[in-house]
Design a protein around this motif. Sequence first.
Motif, PDB file in Angstrom:
ATOM      1  N   LYS A   1      -4.479   4.314   3.494  1.00 47.94           N
ATOM      2  CA  LYS A   1      -4.897   3.701   3.895  1.00 47.94           C
ATOM      3  C   LYS A   1      -6.881   3.868   3.812  1.00 47.94           C
ATOM      4  O   LYS A   1      -6.900   3.922   5.038  1.00 47.94           O
TER       5      LYS A   1
ATOM      6  N   HIS B   1       2.694   7.496  -4.527  1.00 45.22           N
ATOM      7  CA  HIS B   1       2.258   8.467  -5.372  1.00 45.22           C
ATOM      8  C   HIS B   1       1.119   9.699  -5.343  1.00 45.22           C
ATOM      9  O   HIS B   1       0.077   9.148  -4.215  1.00 45.22           O
TER      10      HIS B   1
ATOM     11  N   THR C   1      -6.490  -0.604  -2.344  1.00 45.56           N
ATOM     12  CA  THR C   1      -6.729   1.007  -1.208  1.00 45.56           C
ATOM     13  C   THR C   1      -6.928   2.467  -1.218  1.00 45.56           C
ATOM     14  O   THR C   1      -7.063   2.348  -0.507  1.00 45.56           O
TER      15      THR C   1
ATOM     16  N   GLY D   1     -10.355   0.717  -8.598  1.00 38.50           N
ATOM     17  CA  GLY D   1      -8.018  -0.528  -8.548  1.00 38.50           C
ATOM     18  C   GLY D   1      -8.868  -1.256  -9.834  1.00 38.50           C
ATOM     19  O   GLY D   1      -7.782  -1.342 -10.669  1.00 38.50           O
TER      20      GLY D   1
ATOM     21  N   ALA E   1       0.719   5.522  -9.935  1.00 38.77           N
ATOM     22  CA  ALA E   1       1.485   3.996  -8.597  1.00 38.77           C
ATOM     23  C   ALA E   1       1.472   3.085  -9.909  1.00 38.77           C
ATOM     24  O   ALA E   1       2.212   2.209 -10.625  1.00 38.77           O
ATOM     25  N   PHE E   2       0.378   2.555 -10.449  1.00 38.95           N
ATOM     26  CA  PHE E   2       0.168   1.430 -11.208  1.00 38.95           C
ATOM     27  C   PHE E   2       0.675   1.356 -12.911  1.00 38.95           C
ATOM     28  O   PHE E   2       1.397   0.427 -13.515  1.00 38.95           O
TER      29      PHE E   2
ATOM     30  N   LEU F   1      -0.727  -6.326  -9.124  1.00 33.29           N
ATOM     31  CA  LEU F   1      -1.447  -5.096  -8.862  1.00 33.29           C
ATOM     32  C   LEU F   1      -2.033  -4.713  -6.887  1.00 33.29           C
ATOM     33  O   LEU F   1      -2.779  -5.437  -7.843  1.00 33.29           O
TER      34      LEU F   1
ATOM     35  N   THR G   1       1.374   2.536  -3.328  1.00 34.27           N
ATOM     36  CA  THR G   1       0.560   2.940  -3.500  1.00 34.27           C
ATOM     37  C   THR G   1       0.140   4.506  -3.341  1.00 34.27           C
ATOM     38  O   THR G   1       0.337   5.699  -4.021  1.00 34.27           O
TER      39      THR G   1
ATOM     40  N   GLU H   1      -2.832   7.026  -7.850  1.00 35.35           N
ATOM     41  CA  GLU H   1      -3.881   5.233  -7.864  1.00 35.35           C
ATOM     42  C   GLU H   1      -3.189   4.997  -9.298  1.00 35.35           C
ATOM     43  O   GLU H   1      -2.487   4.110  -9.507  1.00 35.35           O
TER      44      GLU H   1
ATOM     45  N   HIS I   1       0.422  -1.230   0.166  1.00 33.47           N
ATOM     46  CA  HIS I   1       0.416   0.206  -0.215  1.00 33.47           C
ATOM     47  C   HIS I   1       1.044   1.637   0.155  1.00 33.47           C
ATOM     48  O   HIS I   1       0.454   2.244  -0.194  1.00 33.47           O
TER      49      HIS I   1
ATOM     50  N   GLN J   1       4.449   0.333 -11.852  1.00 38.30           N
ATOM     51  CA  GLN J   1       4.706  -0.685 -11.431  1.00 38.30           C
ATOM     52  C   GLN J   1       4.626  -1.301 -13.149  1.00 38.30           C
ATOM     53  O   GLN J   1       5.733  -2.609 -12.605  1.00 38.30           O
TER      54      GLN J   1
END
Lengths: 434, 434
Positions: free
Chosen positions: B340, A209, A233, A239, A215-216, A229, A206, A212, A203, A219
């Motif tokens: 979170k 960043h 979060t 998500g 972050a994805f 993934l 994520t 979200e 978490h 990655q």
Amino acid sequence: MRERSTASSALLTDRYELTMLQATLRDGTAHRSCVFELFARRLSGGRRYGVIAGVGRLLDALETFRFGEAELAWLREAKVVDEDTITWLANYRFSGSIWGYPEGEIYFPYSPVLIVEGTFAECVILETVFLSILNHDSAIASAAARMVSAAGDRPCIEMGSRRTHEQSAISAARAAYVSGFAATSNLEAGRTYGIPTTGTSAHSFTLLHDTERDAFKAQVRALGNGTTLLVDTYDIPEGVALAVDVAGPELGGVRLDSGDLVSLAKSVRKQLDELGATSTRITVTSDLDEHAIAALASAPVDGYGVGTALVTGSGVPTSSFVYKLVARVGNDGEMVSVAKASKDKTSVGGRKYALRRQTKAGVAKTEVIGIGGEPEGPGRLLLVELVRGGKRIHHESLEAARERLKLALDELPPAAKQLSRGEPVIDTAFEDLS
Amino acid sequence: MRERSTASSALLTDRYELTMLQATLRDGTAHRSCVFELFARRLSGGRRYGVIAGVGRLLDALETFRFGEAELAWLREAKVVDEDTITWLANYRFSGSIWGYPEGEIYFPYSPVLIVEGTFAECVILETVFLSILNHDSAIASAAARMVSAAGDRPCIEMGSRRTHEQSAISAARAAYVSGFAATSNLEAGRTYGIPTTGTSAHSFTLLHDTERDAFKAQVRALGNGTTLLVDTYDIPEGVALAVDVAGPELGGVRLDSGDLVSLAKSVRKQLDELGATSTRITVTSDLDEHAIAALASAPVDGYGVGTALVTGSGVPTSSFVYKLVARVGNDGEMVSVAKASKDKTSVGGRKYALRRQTKAGVAKTEVIGIGGEPEGPGRLLLVELVRGGKRIHHESLEAARERLKLALDELPPAAKQLSRGEPVIDTAFEDLS
């Protein structure tokens, strides 16, 4: 803190072993031939069977059980034992023999898991380190086997390092692998034992960043769209949608780490399928144990990440192995069986042999413990020779241990797979063959 | 098995920390300033308070958290991360700051036990090793403190090495010592941490000899009549009579390792007194935990040897510490609190401070967690500076930690000593001071 020679396992020892050594060196009984046996009187936690792990580590520890200059200097300085004993320890090499249940074998109450033969002196000082290794590793392996069994064809991933001592973590990953776990998160276990390592993301990644999506994207850019993934979060449906949007329908996997996993897995599977991500895998984590894994059997889950429950033995953090003198030479030069008389801690004297007796159909029926001689079939003899005349003759891969456990489990009656508390799935019987 | 450089703690790490590092090095977020916090959402097992142990070991591990040639070669070979990440790891030195609850301090739910500040990259990779150490050591210390409290003025001896991983055993002895145990059976703990070591003898020692008298004579001759004789191998009254006959009324002690210890202690005390051995001490062992110790309060026992229950945390083998990102710099260069969103795993964003607020009489009343600023008295501020600009500035003896725990316990309301399951003895309250 004093520097410690981690090359030596010799001080992983209780003080009383060395003071007993001193007393027996003085009266000469130190040199009596002895048989020590490592066994459990019960399977804790109402388990149906136990799994042996740690044999390879135990044999490694035996090879480094040497009292070097540093160890001897400390024993002298701390006045643990006298000079005669220190001299004896300086030359210590185990010269006896060891038979045992190999790694991945199943055990039951009173199975003679390890038979250590030699003089009292050379056997008694191995008590603590042998027990530490087998009590820990077998507890983890026994819990792990139930999880693997509950998971069926779906892989279990060991990710409990953070919940246990940093060195136990490595051994726990190893024991879980013996019991059929597919991989570990622990890098040192990967390096030391060649166990496959794996992982997703946290978490914190994520949250680091601004969004979200950022972050994805980061990655996927770094690790490819085969990555997994973490989608819980913020809002899970959002998500999941974002994950597929960023990685495409070839996204490797998503991880769920909170909430009601059964219903979540169903809705996430539905959503993934609707988005065309039909091969995207769902990994669930979050306080799983064998019961939670069993409860997820009907949910569309592709893998289980197991942490706390694995490394703490799922309620049974230690096996109940003890290390007892069962036979020794007496005044008259004859070997005699010995056993403590107290009622609540029974042991059975004599050198043991073991056979897992089977029905005609090859189903395990009885754990037969022969006293003073080898029981006869139909069935499998269980003890293998590990050390002969002080020399290690047993070397085995973890893959071989994994394979052994699969076969040994297949041999048990189906009731072995029951997760509820109960009796050992087969009985133990003694046969006096002396 | 591959040789492992035990000088480095760097691979006591979950794989995902390094893959997250790789992803953030690529998009630049690796270098964002962050605050990570280590805390527990609850006290497992219905405990009234928790005890911090392992801080010294954590700081040791930080000093050896270096990726040397061997670690880098393996990461490359196993294709864990890319070359840019390997280059970054080769130069890794933590350059941030760490504040935390010192060893022997008490903690409650949401106490900010450790505050780690630095870039995301340098903080995130410490997650696993920090959690492993504090989760293990604090679980042992928390159980140990209850045992010491139940034992009152009588000493507790740690003798659980054989029931846990051989390396955990050393750390368990250390954690028990922090919580007031008097000594350990573990020799490596004696050598590494200077903890007093002690021991008696085993049933195997008695069984080795032709008669119990021979065994007692050998032990007394080697170790003096101040030694502790194990009197329950055969018949306890006969064993006690024999022990005093062999060692004289100056016999140091006897050990009871089986049976109903309350009634046995009474009859053995009576027998010893009648034999004139009025100062001979009675040590009891055999599956003791804090409840058994409490039940023995009225029995004439002089010391407790604790094994399994101690090293397995007496039902709570791991603490519930997690390591969470609570604040980080954003796109705009401003520090923002993050947390979170999922319901069942709450965390509270922001840099924390902590004060144990007291009544006028000096009794602890509330664990006050200040968000973004230091709460004000009356009471004690709890965080101490451990690492400044990457440099360890906290060094402390185990004696100092023992002393701290005594004072911290004295400060709690009397209900803290209740062994039954219940709520934390004081409440936690957040104060937004940002």
